[in-house]
Write a protein that holds these residues in place. Structure first.
Motif, PDB file in Angstrom:
ATOM      1  N   VAL A 286       0.937  -1.289  -0.107  1.00 58.25           N
ATOM      2  CA  VAL A 286       0.165  -0.068  -0.090  1.00 58.25           C
ATOM      3  C   VAL A 286       1.036   1.164  -0.124  1.00 58.25           C
ATOM      4  CG1 VAL A 286      -1.786   1.281   1.265  1.00 58.25           C
ATOM      5  CG2 VAL A 286      -1.855  -1.037   1.144  1.00 58.25           C
ATOM      6  N   ALA A 287       1.989   1.185   0.614  1.00 55.27           N
ATOM      7  CA  ALA A 287       2.720   2.496   0.737  1.00 55.27           C
ATOM      8  C   ALA A 287       3.562   2.532  -0.599  1.00 55.27           C
ATOM      9  CB  ALA A 287       3.804   2.064   2.050  1.00 55.27           C
ATOM     10  N   LYS A 288       3.872   1.315  -1.173  1.00 53.17           N
ATOM     11  CA  LYS A 288       4.508   1.631  -2.562  1.00 53.17           C
ATOM     12  C   LYS A 288       3.502   2.199  -3.546  1.00 53.17           C
ATOM     13  CE  LYS A 288       6.598  -1.284  -6.136  1.00 53.17           C
ATOM     14  NZ  LYS A 288       6.903  -2.887  -6.464  1.00 53.17           N
ATOM     15  N   SER A 289       2.153   1.764  -3.538  1.00 54.23           N
ATOM     16  CA  SER A 289       1.365   2.439  -4.353  1.00 54.23           C
ATOM     17  C   SER A 289       1.007   3.924  -4.528  1.00 54.23           C
ATOM     18  CB  SER A 289      -0.231   1.634  -4.047  1.00 54.23           C
ATOM     19  OG  SER A 289      -0.839   2.194  -2.983  1.00 54.23           O
ATOM     20  N   LEU A 290       1.443   4.506  -3.342  1.00 52.99           N
ATOM     21  CA  LEU A 290       1.355   6.092  -3.095  1.00 52.99           C
ATOM     22  C   LEU A 290       1.983   6.955  -4.135  1.00 52.99           C
ATOM     23  CD1 LEU A 290       1.308   6.310   0.804  1.00 52.99           C
ATOM     24  CD2 LEU A 290      -0.539   6.565  -0.540  1.00 52.99           C
ATOM     25  N   SER A 291       3.156   6.402  -4.783  1.00 55.16           N
ATOM     26  CA  SER A 291       3.785   7.037  -5.894  1.00 55.16           C
ATOM     27  C   SER A 291       3.156   6.818  -7.278  1.00 55.16           C
ATOM     28  CB  SER A 291       5.172   6.498  -5.655  1.00 55.16           C
ATOM     29  OG  SER A 291       5.259   5.113  -6.130  1.00 55.16           O
TER      30      SER A 291
ATOM     31  N   ARG B 174      11.151   3.784  -1.508  1.00 60.23           N
ATOM     32  CA  ARG B 174      11.031   4.148  -2.616  1.00 60.23           C
ATOM     33  C   ARG B 174       9.756   4.823  -3.121  1.00 60.23           C
ATOM     34  NH1 ARG B 174       8.476   1.872  -7.184  1.00 60.23           N
ATOM     35  NH2 ARG B 174       9.734   1.656  -9.237  1.00 60.23           N
ATOM     36  N   SER B 175       8.672   4.718  -2.285  1.00 60.32           N
ATOM     37  CA  SER B 175       7.431   5.683  -3.038  1.00 60.32           C
ATOM     38  C   SER B 175       7.647   6.951  -2.479  1.00 60.32           C
ATOM     39  CB  SER B 175       6.173   4.906  -1.986  1.00 60.32           C
ATOM     40  OG  SER B 175       5.096   5.633  -2.591  1.00 60.32           O
ATOM     41  N   LEU B 176       8.310   7.360  -1.432  1.00 61.84           N
ATOM     42  CA  LEU B 176       8.640   8.467  -0.843  1.00 61.84           C
ATOM     43  C   LEU B 176       9.510   9.278  -1.969  1.00 61.84           C
ATOM     44  CD1 LEU B 176       8.069  10.942   1.042  1.00 61.84           C
ATOM     45  CD2 LEU B 176      10.015   9.917   2.390  1.00 61.84           C
ATOM     46  N   ALA B 177      10.695   8.491  -2.134  1.00 63.01           N
ATOM     47  CA  ALA B 177      11.830   8.997  -3.021  1.00 63.01           C
ATOM     48  C   ALA B 177      11.086   9.286  -4.518  1.00 63.01           C
ATOM     49  CB  ALA B 177      13.014   7.854  -3.052  1.00 63.01           C
ATOM     50  N   LEU B 178      10.392   8.399  -4.833  1.00 67.20           N
ATOM     51  CA  LEU B 178       9.857   8.632  -6.389  1.00 67.20           C
ATOM     52  C   LEU B 178       9.003  10.007  -6.439  1.00 67.20           C
ATOM     53  CD1 LEU B 178       8.873   5.324  -7.808  1.00 67.20           C
ATOM     54  CD2 LEU B 178      10.202   7.018  -8.787  1.00 67.20           C
ATOM     55  N   ALA B 179       8.222  10.052  -5.480  1.00 67.04           N
ATOM     56  CA  ALA B 179       7.393  11.343  -5.431  1.00 67.04           C
ATOM     57  C   ALA B 179       8.217  12.638  -5.334  1.00 67.04           C
ATOM     58  CB  ALA B 179       6.524  11.239  -4.225  1.00 67.04           C
TER      59      ALA B 179
ATOM     60  N   THR C 253      10.393  17.635 -12.288  1.00 64.57           N
ATOM     61  CA  THR C 253       9.575  17.853 -13.343  1.00 64.57           C
ATOM     62  C   THR C 253       8.511  19.191 -12.893  1.00 64.57           C
ATOM     63  OG1 THR C 253       7.872  16.222 -12.852  1.00 64.57           O
ATOM     64  CG2 THR C 253       9.783  15.796 -14.345  1.00 64.57           C
ATOM     65  N   GLY C 254       8.241  19.281 -11.343  1.00 65.90           N
ATOM     66  CA  GLY C 254       7.481  20.116 -10.923  1.00 65.90           C
ATOM     67  C   GLY C 254       5.975  19.533 -10.787  1.00 65.90           C
ATOM     68  N   LEU C 255       5.937  18.338 -11.219  1.00 62.49           N
ATOM     69  CA  LEU C 255       4.873  17.399 -11.238  1.00 62.49           C
ATOM     70  C   LEU C 255       4.685  16.758  -9.996  1.00 62.49           C
ATOM     71  CD1 LEU C 255       5.009  16.100 -14.804  1.00 62.49           C
ATOM     72  CD2 LEU C 255       3.501  17.627 -14.032  1.00 62.49           C
ATOM     73  N   MET C 256       3.387  16.499  -9.350  1.00 62.92           N
ATOM     74  CA  MET C 256       3.191  15.679  -8.253  1.00 62.92           C
ATOM     75  C   MET C 256       2.330  14.321  -8.334  1.00 62.92           C
ATOM     76  SD  MET C 256       2.313  18.805  -5.650  1.00 62.92           S
ATOM     77  CE  MET C 256       1.198  19.572  -6.455  1.00 62.92           C
ATOM     78  N   VAL C 257       2.566  13.406  -7.623  1.00 61.40           N
ATOM     79  CA  VAL C 257       2.009  12.343  -7.604  1.00 61.40           C
ATOM     80  C   VAL C 257       0.460  12.401  -7.680  1.00 61.40           C
ATOM     81  CG1 VAL C 257       3.999  10.786  -7.333  1.00 61.40           C
ATOM     82  CG2 VAL C 257       2.553  11.448  -5.399  1.00 61.40           C
ATOM     83  N   PHE C 258       0.429  13.190  -6.811  1.00 60.60           N
ATOM     84  CA  PHE C 258      -1.167  13.366  -6.654  1.00 60.60           C
ATOM     85  C   PHE C 258      -1.547  14.808  -6.236  1.00 60.60           C
ATOM     86  CE2 PHE C 258      -4.854  14.314  -3.674  1.00 60.60           C
ATOM     87  CZ  PHE C 258      -5.876  13.745  -4.261  1.00 60.60           C
ATOM     88  N   GLN C 259      -2.531  15.523  -6.988  1.00 59.39           N
ATOM     89  CA  GLN C 259      -3.046  16.758  -7.065  1.00 59.39           C
ATOM     90  C   GLN C 259      -4.472  17.043  -7.452  1.00 59.39           C
ATOM     91  OE1 GLN C 259      -2.021  19.691 -10.177  1.00 59.39           O
ATOM     92  NE2 GLN C 259      -0.715  20.725  -8.613  1.00 59.39           N
ATOM     93  N   ARG C 260      -5.193  17.581  -6.573  1.00 61.10           N
ATOM     94  CA  ARG C 260      -6.605  17.830  -6.892  1.00 61.10           C
ATOM     95  C   ARG C 260      -6.687  18.422  -7.938  1.00 61.10           C
ATOM     96  NH1 ARG C 260     -10.043  16.913  -2.669  1.00 61.10           N
ATOM     97  NH2 ARG C 260      -9.106  16.424  -0.592  1.00 61.10           N
TER      98      ARG C 260
END
Length: 426
Positions: free
Chosen positions: A347-352, A406-411, A418-425
């Protein structure tokens, strides 16, 4: 249908295919665990893990760079380059992987192919050309949006071939040793990769045009692909580092129990992969269209779907874990706590979400390489430190923490590069 609706529909179909595939892969592992002695099955787990971990290296990064180049060529009608990329990649990956396989067989024969490391090296070397071609062709297929063709043969047809062959051999009185089952698995890979090469090759010929491609263009493809070799290889090593480390630190029976627990979570892992089947092409088209806002929406939507579906899949798996492990045999029921710990890590991995796919498409593979180096290092260090003291649960905790790292480092890496986020409203 809008792009968002189309992407959602494609993702839903891809996930449905992978759910079926997850069930078949699980069934294949149950059959093997039931019919093989625990030490033989543990040896097969090690073989399986090494083949899949090394396949990306042998594909030379062309499976990943295809997602970067082919959608753009198709969108801009550059059909000579489109066909040229396919032909150049197929020849290069095939030639290099065969050479590596021959070298591996020679090494294994020198160590002694009767058993132990020598036998595993020989079997891995024999399977390497087929898994490399499979990875490359799968990458090309999903670059064109042929995600059914990319997923069904590998994750549905191949397990069925292995199950059928193993049951026939067992019914005929053949002892299912590691060489026998390894041979079945490698033969199934050969059938799948050969069939995919024929089918995808015919489709690419219909889209592309044969023509001369300059040496400079080939260097561009090679230069772009080789860093992705490191990126994808490290990603696969991250995924299999726990099993490979356990093969060094524990006996084959313990490796088998750990792998059975990890296999129970296959559905959760396949959710992320199913999203990757459609995400790369979507990101490439958004990027080619110079729509940064649309690209951010696509990334956010992919992350939301990945997290939601992975969490649901993991929750169902943890509840059903005792029953699933019992299917492998009584000796495997002790793996239930491992399922819970590894599920939390998943689940933690999926956050990225599909952050790494976005980095590849945007040409920021160096960031991905750094992230995966950190992930592999964390996994190896944590598992090596925790396993001797806490056993299998220590290995699972180490693997779960490495997934979160890994998930935190990827985000962070995606945002900084790139200035992009893994999640943004939106």
């Amino acid at each position: 249908m809008s792009d968002g609706q189309s992407s959602f529909a494609d993702a839903a179909i891809a996930i449905a295919i992978r759910v079926a595939g997850a069930g078949l892969v699980f069934a294949m592992q149950v059959v093997l665990a039931r019919l093989m002695p625990a030490d033989y099955y543990g040896g097969f787990v090690t073989l399986w893990s090494w083949i899949l971990a090394l396949g990306s290296f042998a594909a030379l990064g062309f499976a990943e760079s295809s997602v970067r180049f082919l959608p753009r060529y198709q969108l801009r009608d550059k059909r000579v380059k489109l066909f040229g990329y396919w032909r150049f990649g197929l020849r290069l990956v095939g030639g290099i992987s065969v050479a590596l396989g021959v070298a591996g067989v020679a090494l294994g024969m020198g160590l002694g192919p009767q058993g132990g490391a020598g036998l595993v090296i020989v079997l891995v070397a024999l399977g390497l050309p087929f898994i490399a071609l499979e990875y490359f062709i799968e990458g090309v297929a999903r670059s064109f949006g042929w995600f059914r063709l990319a997923a069904v043969p590998v994750y549905v047809v191949r397990p069925l071939l292995v199950i059928g062959a193993v049951l026939l051999l067992h019914g005929g009185g053949v002892e299912l040793t590691l060489p026998v089952v390894g041979g079945v698995f490698i033969t199934a890979m050969a059938v799948i990769s050969g069939s995919l090469a024929l089918v995808v090759g015919q489709r690419v010929r219909r889209l592309g045009v044969t023509g001369a491609v300059s040496a400079r263009q080939k260097r561009v493809w090679l230069t772009a692909s080789l860093p992705l070799l490191v990126l994808s290889g490290l990603e696969d090593l991250t995924g299999y580092a726990d099993v490979l480390m356990l093969a060094l630190l524990a006996g084959p029976e313990e490796v088998a129990v750990y792998f059975a627990a990890a296999r129970c979570l296959a559905l959760g892992g396949f959710v992320a992969y199913a999203m990757t089947l459609v995400a790369g092409r979507r990101y490439a088209l958004d990027f080619a269209g110079a729509s940064n806002e649309q690209l951010q929406r696509s990334i956010s939507r992919g992350t939301m779907l990945t997290v939601g579906l992975t969490t649901a899949a993991v929750a169902v798996t943890i509840i059903a874990a005792p029953l699933l492990l019992r299917a492998f045999g009584e000796a495997y029921e002790a793996g239930w706590p491992l399922v819970a710990v590894l599920g939390a890590g998943m689940v933690a991995k999926s956050l990225s979400g599909q952050a790494q796919e976005a980095l590849i498409v945007l040409g920021k593979q160096r960031t991905g390489i750094v992230v995966n180096l950190v992930s592999v290092t964390a996994s190896v260090v944590l598992i090596a430190a925790l396993t001797p003291q806490f056993g299998l649960i220590g290995a699972a905790v180490g693997a779960a923490i490495a997934m979160a790292v890994r998930s935190l480092a990827l985000a962070i890496g995606l945002w900084r590069a790139t200035g992009l986020m893994v999640f943004q409203r939106f």
